[in-house]
Design a protein around this motif. Structure first.
Motif, mmCIF file in Angstrom:
data_model
loop_
_atom_site.group_PDB
_atom_site.id
_atom_site.type_symbol
_atom_site.label_atom_id
_atom_site.label_comp_id
_atom_site.label_asym_id
_atom_site.label_seq_id
_atom_site.Cartn_x
_atom_site.Cartn_y
_atom_site.Cartn_z
ATOM 1 N N PHE A 150 0.836 -1.212 0.000
ATOM 2 C CA PHE A 150 0.000 0.000 0.000
ATOM 3 C C PHE A 150 0.866 1.256 0.000
ATOM 4 O O PHE A 150 0.667 2.169 -0.797
ATOM 5 C CB PHE A 150 -0.941 0.002 1.209
ATOM 6 N N GLU A 151 1.849 1.296 0.892
ATOM 7 C CA GLU A 151 2.729 2.478 0.980
ATOM 8 C C GLU A 151 3.381 2.785 -0.364
ATOM 9 O O GLU A 151 3.428 3.925 -0.810
ATOM 10 C CB GLU A 151 3.873 2.220 1.985
ATOM 11 N N ILE A 152 3.893 1.725 -1.000
ATOM 12 C CA ILE A 152 4.612 1.916 -2.262
ATOM 13 C C ILE A 152 3.677 2.449 -3.348
ATOM 14 O O ILE A 152 3.926 3.484 -3.970
ATOM 15 C CB ILE A 152 5.250 0.587 -2.732
ATOM 16 N N ALA A 191 0.952 6.552 -6.819
ATOM 17 C CA ALA A 191 -0.323 7.127 -7.277
ATOM 18 C C ALA A 191 -0.358 8.631 -7.023
ATOM 19 O O ALA A 191 -0.903 9.394 -7.825
ATOM 20 C CB ALA A 191 -1.495 6.442 -6.576
ATOM 21 N N GLN A 192 0.243 9.049 -5.914
ATOM 22 C CA GLN A 192 0.265 10.489 -5.612
ATOM 23 C C GLN A 192 1.007 11.265 -6.704
ATOM 24 O O GLN A 192 0.780 12.461 -6.884
ATOM 25 C CB GLN A 192 0.928 10.747 -4.262
ATOM 26 N N HIS A 193 1.886 10.578 -7.406
ATOM 27 C CA HIS A 193 2.599 11.227 -8.508
ATOM 28 C C HIS A 193 1.899 11.013 -9.850
ATOM 29 O O HIS A 193 2.468 11.288 -10.900
ATOM 30 C CB HIS A 193 4.051 10.722 -8.580
ATOM 31 N N GLU A 244 5.117 3.353 -18.068
ATOM 32 C CA GLU A 244 5.520 3.920 -19.360
ATOM 33 C C GLU A 244 6.988 4.325 -19.264
ATOM 34 O O GLU A 244 7.413 4.854 -18.227
ATOM 35 C CB GLU A 244 4.704 5.188 -19.651
ATOM 36 N N LEU A 245 7.699 4.137 -20.357
ATOM 37 C CA LEU A 245 9.123 4.489 -20.357
ATOM 38 C C LEU A 245 9.344 5.945 -19.910
ATOM 39 O O LEU A 245 10.263 6.235 -19.144
ATOM 40 C CB LEU A 245 9.705 4.266 -21.759
ATOM 41 N N ASP A 246 8.460 6.830 -20.354
ATOM 42 C CA ASP A 246 8.586 8.249 -19.982
ATOM 43 C C ASP A 246 8.517 8.479 -18.478
ATOM 44 O O ASP A 246 9.009 9.480 -17.964
ATOM 45 C CB ASP A 246 7.459 9.078 -20.629
ATOM 46 N N ASP A 247 7.838 7.564 -17.782
ATOM 47 C CA ASP A 247 7.672 7.730 -16.330
ATOM 48 C C ASP A 247 8.763 7.014 -15.542
ATOM 49 O O ASP A 247 8.770 7.068 -14.299
ATOM 50 C CB ASP A 247 6.311 7.165 -15.879
ATOM 51 N N ALA A 248 9.679 6.324 -16.238
ATOM 52 C CA ALA A 248 10.612 5.436 -15.544
ATOM 53 C C ALA A 248 11.496 6.166 -14.538
ATOM 54 O O ALA A 248 11.607 5.751 -13.382
ATOM 55 C CB ALA A 248 11.474 4.680 -16.560
ATOM 56 N N SER A 249 12.115 7.276 -14.962
ATOM 57 C CA SER A 249 13.071 7.886 -14.034
ATOM 58 C C SER A 249 12.356 8.509 -12.836
ATOM 59 O O SER A 249 12.833 8.419 -11.703
ATOM 60 C CB SER A 249 13.968 8.891 -14.754
ATOM 61 N N GLU A 250 11.197 9.087 -13.080
ATOM 62 C CA GLU A 250 10.449 9.651 -11.951
ATOM 63 C C GLU A 250 10.025 8.538 -10.985
ATOM 64 O O GLU A 250 10.148 8.669 -9.763
ATOM 65 C CB GLU A 250 9.216 10.413 -12.454
ATOM 66 N N THR A 251 9.539 7.420 -11.548
ATOM 67 C CA THR A 251 9.091 6.314 -10.694
ATOM 68 C C THR A 251 10.255 5.777 -9.864
ATOM 69 O O THR A 251 10.112 5.503 -8.667
ATOM 70 C CB THR A 251 8.521 5.165 -11.555
ATOM 71 N N LYS A 252 11.397 5.663 -10.513
ATOM 72 C CA LYS A 252 12.568 5.141 -9.801
ATOM 73 C C LYS A 252 12.918 6.082 -8.639
ATOM 74 O O LYS A 252 13.149 5.648 -7.511
ATOM 75 C CB LYS A 252 13.749 4.995 -10.762
ATOM 76 N N ALA A 253 12.918 7.375 -8.931
ATOM 77 C CA ALA A 253 13.250 8.344 -7.887
ATOM 78 C C ALA A 253 12.259 8.280 -6.726
ATOM 79 O O ALA A 253 12.641 8.287 -5.549
ATOM 80 C CB ALA A 253 13.281 9.751 -8.488
ATOM 81 N N VAL A 254 10.973 8.184 -7.066
ATOM 82 C CA VAL A 254 9.931 8.110 -6.032
ATOM 83 C C VAL A 254 10.158 6.862 -5.163
ATOM 84 O O VAL A 254 10.113 6.917 -3.930
ATOM 85 C CB VAL A 254 8.523 8.067 -6.677
ATOM 86 N N CYS A 255 10.428 5.736 -5.811
ATOM 87 C CA CYS A 255 10.602 4.478 -5.071
ATOM 88 C C CYS A 255 11.881 4.505 -4.240
ATOM 89 O O CYS A 255 11.913 4.001 -3.115
ATOM 90 C CB CYS A 255 10.621 3.286 -6.024
ATOM 91 N N GLU A 256 12.931 5.107 -4.783
ATOM 92 C CA GLU A 256 14.192 5.176 -4.030
ATOM 93 C C GLU A 256 14.026 6.024 -2.777
ATOM 94 O O GLU A 256 14.498 5.673 -1.703
ATOM 95 C CB GLU A 256 15.310 5.759 -4.908
#
Ligand code: ASP
Ligand code: MG
Length: 407
Positions: free
Chosen positions: A277-279, A284-286, A311-323
């Protein structure tokens, strides 16, 4: 008297000549004794151009003003279309969404249709006119102009067809129908004659965007037959219709490739309630859309690996959010793989045939394609593969399910 809604996409009204051609089509239906409502998009790449212009003025244009701007494209084409019909000696009237009474919510740039009044349109039809309605636009309860989202003239057309109880909603476009695969990638692909709404929705969400998804949803809900066809020829295109029993005879209706995806892996997350859920709440907030989530239990059950695609376009943002989240919670490591694609098979026949997955995986094995992840739903099986294998996998599946043999 039967009624037909004809929708002309941007590429079908890109020039004066094409507008005349579209006008002739509308007139032909009228002369055949039908009531005709046409919905038109903005000419050619007008909408893109207007959006670029807005960005030249400022980085983040107010959404209200963006809608005010982009909806002008459709207002130009409806007026020109009406003029073309007049020039050919017939009666027509152009109407904006506000004039029709096509009411949406207030979510500028992606408004949803709430209601459509048939009154004005029916009055004009009763007077013997061809009615031309601007696609893509609406008006909110406060009278503000709204836009329905990119490509949503289809949605206007199908929604109007539903409200007016049209016999068919014809979508005129630059392709002659829906294909078993993208013909640019699979030369053996052929046009599909009939496809169910569910299959079309799945194909559209997997990348075969011939008709806007929300338009198909309206079609399903109100059982409006949708005929996707070329504005350049008179040949029949693809009918999108309610499912009939015979449709299940064909196992797979079409195959798709979504090329540009990335896979995010979060390893060694403690196996306890609330972490997933946290992840996903943070993601989702992004406003990042995730797909194909899998979780594997590791380390004797004490931890899990979670992975999913974006989506590939969202990859770096998603990685940053998860990190960021992983370091806050002091858990796991995050890896992004930006070299994956998704290949899918779609068909209502999967419900009643067995061995479909085995046949799919055999074909991929024979083509030497490694499967990195598998996901299924009632009428779809998807696999994640290396991007370099995507087209090969697509072609292998197209032939394994005998889609190259034609209808
Ligand atoms: N003109 C709008 C767009 O380009 C709507 C449409 O064409 O359906 O997104
Ligand atoms: Mg368009």
């Amino acid at each position: 008297m039967s009624l037909v809604v004809q929708k002309f996409g941007g590429t079908s009204v890109a020039t004066a000549e094409q507008i005349h051609r579209a006008a002739r089509r509308a007139i032909r239906e009228k002369l055949a004794g039908r009531r005709v409502v046409t919905v038109v998009s903005a000419m050619g790449d007008t909408t893109d151009r207007l959006i670029r212009l807005a960005r030249e003025i400022c980085d983040a244009p107010p959404r209200r003003e963006l809608d005010m701007l982009v909806t002008t494209g459709e207002q130009v084409s409806i007026a020109l279309m009406a003029m073309a019909i007049h020039a050919a000696g017939h009666e027509a009237i152009s109407l904006t969404a506000a004039q029709v009474g096509l009411v949406t919510d207030s979510a500028h740039t992606k408004a949803r249709i709430h209601s459509i009044s048939a009154e004005r349109i029916n009055r004009e039809l009763d007077a013997g006119r061809i009615v031309i309605v601007a696609g893509f636009q609406g008006i909110d309860p406060a009278g503000e102009i709204t836009a329905l989202g990119r490509g949503a003239s289809d949605t206007t057309a199908v929604a109007l067809a539903a409200v007016l109880d049209a016999e068919v909603c014809e979508i005129y476009t630059d392709v002659d129908g829906v294909y078993t695969a993208d013909p640019r990638l699979v030369p053996e692909a052929h046009k599909i004659d009939r496809i169910s709404y569910d299959e079309m929705l799945e194909l559209a969400s997997l990348g075969a965007v011939v008709v806007h998804s929300r338009g198909i949803e309206f079609g399903t809900k109100y059982q409006v037959p949708i005929h996707v066809r070329s504005s350049m020829t008179d040949s029949k295109g693809t009918m999108i219709v309610p499912e009939t029993p015979g449709m299940e005879d064909i196992v797979v209706r079409g195959v798709t490739l979504r090329r540009d995806l990335a896979r995010i892996l979060i390893n060694n997350v403690p196996n306890r309630p609330g972490l997933a859920f946290e992840i996903f709440d943070r993601i989702a907030q992004h406003h990042i859309v995730v797909d194909d989530i899998i979780q594997n239990v590791v380390n004797g059950g004490s931890e899990v690996d979670i992975d999913f695609t974006v989506e590939l376009d969202d990859a770096s943002e998603t990685k940053a959010v998860c990190e960021k989240l992983a370091s806050e919670m002091n858990v796991g490591t995050v890896v992004a793989d930006d070299q994956v694609s998704k290949v899918s098979i779609v068909g209502v026949g999967m419900r009643s045939h067995t061995g479909v997955a085995a046949r799919m995986f055999r074909a991929l094995a024979a083509a030497g394609v490694n499967i990195e992840n598998i996901s299924t739903s009632e009428i779809v099986i998807s696999v994640i593969v290396r991007r370099e294998d995507g087209e090969k996998a697509l072609r292998a599946l197209h032939s394994a399910f005998e889609l190259d043999k034609g209808p």
